[in-house]
Design an enzyme around this catalytic site. Structure first.
Site, PDB file in Angstrom:
ATOM      1  N   TRP A 350       5.146   2.343 -29.787  1.00  0.00           N
ATOM      2  CA  TRP A 350       4.905   3.148 -30.994  1.00  0.00           C
ATOM      3  C   TRP A 350       3.618   3.957 -30.886  1.00  0.00           C
ATOM      4  CZ3 TRP A 350       1.931   1.253 -35.754  1.00  0.00           C
ATOM      5  CH2 TRP A 350       0.931   0.341 -35.379  1.00  0.00           C
ATOM      6  N   ASP A 351       2.743   3.539 -29.944  1.00  0.00           N
ATOM      7  CA  ASP A 351       1.514   4.285 -29.684  1.00  0.00           C
ATOM      8  C   ASP A 351       1.786   5.783 -29.587  1.00  0.00           C
ATOM      9  OD1 ASP A 351       1.447   1.570 -28.721  1.00  0.00           O
ATOM     10  OD2 ASP A 351      -0.402   1.991 -27.635  1.00  0.00           O
ATOM     11  N   GLU A 490      -0.561  -8.159 -34.923  1.00  0.00           N
ATOM     12  CA  GLU A 490       0.231  -9.122 -34.133  1.00  0.00           C
ATOM     13  C   GLU A 490      -0.330 -10.543 -34.158  1.00  0.00           C
ATOM     14  OE1 GLU A 490       0.177  -6.818 -30.570  1.00  0.00           O
ATOM     15  OE2 GLU A 490       2.140  -5.915 -30.962  1.00  0.00           O
ATOM     16  N   LYS A 590      -5.598  -8.432 -36.527  1.00  0.00           N
ATOM     17  CA  LYS A 590      -5.946  -7.859 -35.232  1.00  0.00           C
ATOM     18  C   LYS A 590      -6.358  -6.395 -35.379  1.00  0.00           C
ATOM     19  CE  LYS A 590      -3.678  -7.225 -30.701  1.00  0.00           C
ATOM     20  NZ  LYS A 590      -2.347  -7.242 -30.049  1.00  0.00           N
ATOM     21  N   GLN A 591      -5.634  -5.669 -36.237  1.00  0.00           N
ATOM     22  CA  GLN A 591      -5.842  -4.227 -36.324  1.00  0.00           C
ATOM     23  C   GLN A 591      -5.273  -3.738 -37.642  1.00  0.00           C
ATOM     24  OE1 GLN A 591      -2.736  -4.063 -33.085  1.00  0.00           O
ATOM     25  NE2 GLN A 591      -2.548  -1.988 -33.880  1.00  0.00           N
TER      26      GLN A 591
END
Lengths: 750, 750
Positions: A350-351, A490, A590-591
């Site tokens: 998906w980046d 994640e 995580k993000q």
């Protein structure tokens, strides 16, 4: 002015030049000094190719599984090999005294220059300058110029131009090393060649190389010959030289793959390309390449005035993105590590759609169209993925290679060889709506209705079908759940109703219904089906707690631990007592997850909600992904969290130049690069598109910056936006008149 | 006591151990630390095999021409490869801090040990010890023991045992580099294998390698796997280790060539040998190898008392000779550089018969018999050489490989690629009588009359036939000339009546006639032919000028220049004004020529003549061959030129340990090693055989020496000679009684 990055050898001398001083065999610099044109890439290893380097040569789209656990982008023979011998002694810089060694990547021209001066124990002083490029004008051609100066000796100089098949995927990993091809080398005075057949037999790649003498001073060529050693092939020139001699050569590397022509034509084609390249010659190859690079920069450049570090680092990000893509090839997309290394095996995540695509959509829309077409071409694979899971429609793979099938391994090994189940390929399904979203973003910016009808719509319908089948109806709550997923964060696996996934899936269903209505019967979607999409979308569960979005069902019931300590780079440290093998227990992420959602679907949230959620989640983010900082920069700017915005921007923009993730060796962080652009465009410049499809510009500049100048495209126009602390200026450089934009809340006619 | 040689890293700790301290990738040490058993040899490159090393793996007798100018001993895949990875990071000593690195060659046991302690940037400390040997008991087996100590870290240690096909003849020479085989690799948990087919299709060589765990402390094996990369193949073991763990492995390398079995059986045979070797295990393989080495030393050892430098260096010479020969293989002989490198392409020269053979003849007569049988087996080739030149009989090639045909190239290139005619293969014909001479010497020492009749006599007859046809009769002088030759002194080409050549040819003819008479009709030589041999021998021109022998017709008319300057090593410098491109003009010589003749056929010269000629020629010798010093040592001792004798002995005995010729990198100087033995035996001990076939001993000891103890064989007896300044002692260790010897002029009954 020199700016020293984390690795002190790397600095940027001018706005468009990245410099490395000293003779180093540094793997991060191999990545940084990759030459690539999106068709092929060669990592920045030395011409000599020392065994403690990690050569990487890739042709986009050439994948193989062979004996590996998963399909990998194939590391092909190293084609830039050139060794110098003086009176038959190899000039091995590890044994010579290197007085001076510099590499310069000229991003404006797309040329990597290496220059060194060295002396051996006998006192012979040699100076060598090489330039190399991967042509943007002829994407199957690499070209070099080599200048050898014999400062104080005479004798015989032998130049060996070679292709080396001793290359491996994961060379430095004894558990996973693989050579994905069988090679057939050949050599004659016209070329050193190799034909590689991938192990699974899917691809043939031919590479050919040769050099010609450009000029000689105090030197004469006394012989040319060639050798085929089975594992490498070379063409040699012997020159008799006097003291002060200068030998200047130009060399061409030609590629051809069975992706372009039939397998049995690759050798013939590559020989023709090589001959043509040599005939064209360095000057013309360079000129046409530089012309193309200048054209690309004219469309894509950004200048940050007042912060040369940010300015240059951002340009390095854009340079890497530009060099990773090829608008002529719709069957490939950009891997998470670009074409610059083997991290993530060259797979597309998906980046690409959510972090890199915006740059291409707005700066180089023809590139964006090709990149999104990759997903359209892989739609059949995505349908098979859905079917394999018992669902309708199309489920895009979490990791994608050449088939569109799921490439994420189900099992991996930790470093103690314990088997570990990898779940992302099964349940990190948000990529399916991410792709639909990116297609809409491209269409909205470009007005490319043909793409919408022909390529985007089929994807959006099939992804909607997937979501409709993937939803689970809860009669009691009269709600649809999406259970057992992984969201962008994640740290938490097998969660239900991830706000990000559910909201974007809802958007996907609704947009599909809109498109079906627009296209009517020709869409292949019945009214009944479209109505179902609208109905289920309305009932998708999105957990909230006041203005705060709950990342997923039950997130707020997890243990809340405070992040209070930071390392020297201001990166969070694990709170004391956290068991990092059981991260699912905590409210640490995580993000960006919820925060990223608010960027993508900002119209669904109030500014206050955005701010509240930003503060809540940012305080709980460990920043363990290179994807995180850009989103926190972007949303920091949009929510008035300015300190966070700038700090996170610098973090993302310096990712590879400073190797601040510590793994630039394995390839560029292409999403961090694209994310840096997103932070400037969506964040600092505050650009968006409103419900009516009009441009909205609401900038905020970091104090340190004097201004931003940014070129981009919108609805067929080339625009230039200049933002300073006092002024916003939007110019139309080309394209039709009649564009209305909302700038700082007021309507402006261009 | 440590004795430092020219290269200060090399020293000898005990009488039988050669030590190198420090981590060096030194090509001379690769030669010195070769392990060889005369069947196969592997140069002393590291287990890791860094690209700036020069690996060499040879199987005796496996030659190929391929694309090279001449037939070469084939450099085969490197089979001793072993790399260590810690948590998947390669232990590259060039990047680690090497605190300690030592290699020890134990000559007594024939075992090379390497030990090092190193630490990486993370502070992990590793200690590794490897031992390797080429079995003297099973000549197709190499064995190693490996001990890895993880001093202060835990994690996963991966050990990769590999065979590498990326090897080349003349790797470092871009003009002549060649890979002489096509390789087919394979790997499974039982072995990494390679089957090599030489380019010309003459040979197949199979090599297989595998390791097994010997013991583990604080470590457990967590997985074995294998990989075939096409150009290298490996078997891997993963160990999970705790701090302080010790991993001990043993590994076996098995060889098989089509010289032993049919081509299609090599793979099967090598797999069987490997399995058997692994089953036998390190302890037993080591024990049987050491037993064989001890046995060899018992027969061949020499001790020089009072000069440990000379003592140890001489032992190193003998060690290298022992390891270069295989008594079980009559189809190979020892190349000028042993099996230790590619100098002179593995070719066999007169070096073997006149410099090395005496050692084998007297110390290891079974080896001598096999080595001389090589020439008997190649007699057909030698006959073809004679025929090709229009002559009768057999002309042995100046350079010999596997066919007996002349392998000396007719043309070479100087380093500026000018074509240069090479004449030695055409006209350096003295090798033909040298071989006949060596056979007589072996027979005289061994009493092997069967060999004389079956193998030596056919050679001696055919070489006599060659000489008879090669002579040119000059009616006017009633003399036979041998015109247009090169003698041992190669500074003078196309000369007539070289004293050395003519005198030995005369000897050859006369000895052939004697043998023909002895064997009668069964000899295949008619009386008529034998009579012709005697007649022409008597009339062969040998130029003399009083007691001084003229090296060839007209030598004394050449310009006489004085050698007056010497370098730091007491090696002569070119006299001023000498044009080194026209050396034929001067009375300066490369090496012993007349003086060598006086050693070989001493009975033909008075002591006064020997001394006069020694002084005359020694003063005119440039010592530009490694063959020269031994003869000047030997004859210096015999003619009372004691200073010269000792200096030249040290020069020859230190040739490779001190690399005093500067090219030990390319292999040992096997003739210098053998010549050192000759200098001790014939020179210092003054041993000879008189016309009646009795042993004559007339020793002289350098002042510095207390004594020499020397074991040798004579006529079926094992003898021990002990010489001190006051005494000569000759003991019979085994064999029949009844040997009479003349010691210091007086008869002695043993």
């Amino acid at each position: 002015m020199d700016i020293n990055m984390a690795k002190e050898s790397i600095h940027m001398d001018s706005a468009r030049i990245i410099t490395e001083d000293g003779f180093r065999l540094d793997r991060a610099s191999e990545t940084r000094f990759t030459v690539s044109n999106g068709c092929f890439a060669v990592r920045g290893t030395s011409e000599e190719l020392y065994d403690n380097e990690t050569p990487g040569t890739y042709v986009a789209g050439v994948f193989d599984k062979g004996n590996s656990a998963v399909t990998e982008l194939v590391n092909l023979p190293y084609p830039f090999g050139m060794r110098i011998y003086i009176d038959r002694e190899y000039v091995d810089l590890r044994e010579w005294t290197v007085g001076f060694h510099r590499r310069e990547l000229d991003m404006a021209r797309g040329v990597l220059t290496r220059e060194y001066a060295a002396a051996d124990a006998k006192g012979r002083r040699l100076r060598v300058r090489t330039e190399r490029l991967a042509s943007m004008a002829k994407r199957y051609i690499g070209a070099s110029r080599i200048v050898i100066t014999c400062e104080n000796f005479g004798g015989v100089v032998n130049v060996e131009n070679f292709i080396d098949c001793n290359v491996y995927n994961l060379k430095n990993n004894p558990n996973e090393r693989e050579r994905h091809f069988a090679a057939r080398t050949s050599a004659d005075d016209n070329a050193a060649r190799v034909i590689c057949a991938t192990k699974d037999g899917d691809y043939t790649v031919a590479i050919a190389v040769n050099a010609k003498t450009r000029s000689l001073a105090k030197a004469g060529c006394i012989g040319r010959y060639s050798r085929d050693f089975g594992n490498y092939a070379a063409v040699y020139d012997d020159f008799e030289v006097e003291e002060g001699a200068v030998i200047e050569l130009e060399r061409v590397t030609a590629f051809c793959s069975s992706r372009e022509v039939s397998s049995d034509l690759t050798e013939k084609t590559v020989s023709g390309r090589l001959a043509e390249g040599l005939k064209t010659g360095w000057d013309k190859l360079l000129a046409e390449h530089v012309r193309e690079m200048e054209n690309l920069w004219e469309r894509a450049d950004i200048t940050i005035d007042g912060d040369s570090e940010a300015d240059k680092a951002l340009r390095f990000c854009l340079y890497n993105l530009i060099c990773s893509a090829n608008p002529l090839d719709e069957e490939v997309s950009i891997g998470a590590k670009g074409l610059h290394g083997e991290g993530y095996k060259g797979h597309v995540f998906w980046d690409t759609e959510l972090f890199m695509l915006p740059f291409f959509t707005y700066a180089l829309p023809d590139y964006a169209r090709a990149l999104l077409s990759y997903r359209w071409h892989k739609l059949e694979g995505a349908k098979k993925n859905a079917e394999a899971g018992g669902y309708a429609g199309a489920r895009y793979p979490w990791e994608s290679a050449d088939s569109g099938l799921e490439e994420t391994p189900s099992w991996g090994f930790d470093y103690k060889r314990n088997k570990v189940r990898i779940w992302t390929g099964d349940i990190e399904i948000h990529i399916t709506c991410d792709i639909a979203y990116a297609m809409r973003e491209y269409v909205r910016a470009s007005g490319d209705t043909e793409f919408l009808r022909e390529r985007a719509a089929p994807v959006i319908f099939e992804t909607a079908r997937f979501w409709a089948s993937r939803l689970e109806y809860d009669k009691e709550r009269d709600l649809y759940d999406i259970k057992g997923v992984i969201g962008p964060d994640e740290f938490h696996e097998h969660i239900d109703n991830n706000a990000y996934t559910n909201t974007l899936a809802r958007w996907n269903l609704r947009y599909a219904a809109e498109l079906a209505a627009e296209y009517g019967a020709g869409s292949g979607v019945t009214d009944k089906e479209a109505n179902i999409w609208v109905d289920v979308a309305d009932k998708i569960c999105v957990p909230r707690s006041g203005g705060l979005i709950e990342q997923y069902d039950g997130f707020f019931k997890k243990q809340d631990v405070l992040i209070t300590e930071f390392d020297a780079n201001q990166m969070p440290l694990w709170p004391e007592g956290v068991d990092i093998t059981k991260l699912g227990k905590y409210q640490i992420v995580k993000q960006a997850d919820v925060v990223m959602l608010m960027h993508l679907l900002g119209e669904e949230f109030t500014p206050e909600e955005m701010k509240e959620n930003y503060i809540y989640y940012e305080n709980r983010t460990m920043h363990k992904s290179s994807l995180g900082p850009s989103m926190y920069a972007l949303m920091g700017a949009r929510t008035g969290q300015h300190g966070k915005a700038y700090a996170n921007f610098m973090r993302t923009v310096l990712t590879d130049i400073a190797d601040n993730q510590g793994n630039t060796a394995h390839g560029i962080h292409a999403a961090a690069a694209g994310g840096a652009w997103c932070a400037v465009f969506y964040g600092f410049c505050g650009i968006g598109v409103d419900a009516a499809g009009n441009l909205v510009i609401d900038p905020w500049l970091p104090e340190k910056w004097n201004g931003i100048t940014m070129n981009f495209h919108f609805l067929g126009r080339r625009l230039r936006l200049t933002v300073t602390h006092g002024e916003v200026k939007l110019e139309r450089l080309s394209g039709p008149e009649g564009l209305t934009a909302t700038v700082n809340g007021g309507a402006v006619e261009l």
